[in-house]
Write a protein that holds these residues in place. Structure first.
Motif: not given
Length: 81
Positions: A6, A9, A29-31, A33-35, A37-38, A41, A80
């Motif tokens: 990845c 991470c 996928k989880d990384c 999705v978090e990225y 959002e950040h 923003n 997402e």
């Protein structure tokens, strides 16, 4: 995507990993999705902090976290969910 790392991470990409269409970098996928959002923003903050006449020059697409290539939002719909 076993055996691939990845780009966020640096762990092995899980079976639900995603690959970016534009540059081919791979992420959990989880990384991602978090990225997303950040990054969204940050783009929104930059947009609101920029003078009106300079806004058309801003890049509004989320960049790849590895190479900064602008990514198309279309590919994020399935990520997402």
């Amino acid at each position: 995507m076993d055996g691939e790392m990845c780009g966020i991470c640096y762990d092995d990409v899980s079976s639900n990993g995603v690959s970016m269409e534009e540059c081919g970098h791979k992420f959990d996928k989880d990384c991602m999705v978090e990225y997303l959002e950040h990054a969204r923003n940050q783009i929104e903050r930059t947009y609101h902090e920029t003078e009106d006449e300079d806004r058309p020059q801003l890049e509004m697409r989320v960049p790849c976290p590895v190479c900064r290539t602008p990514l198309n939002d279309d590919q994020f719909t399935s990520i997402e969910k």
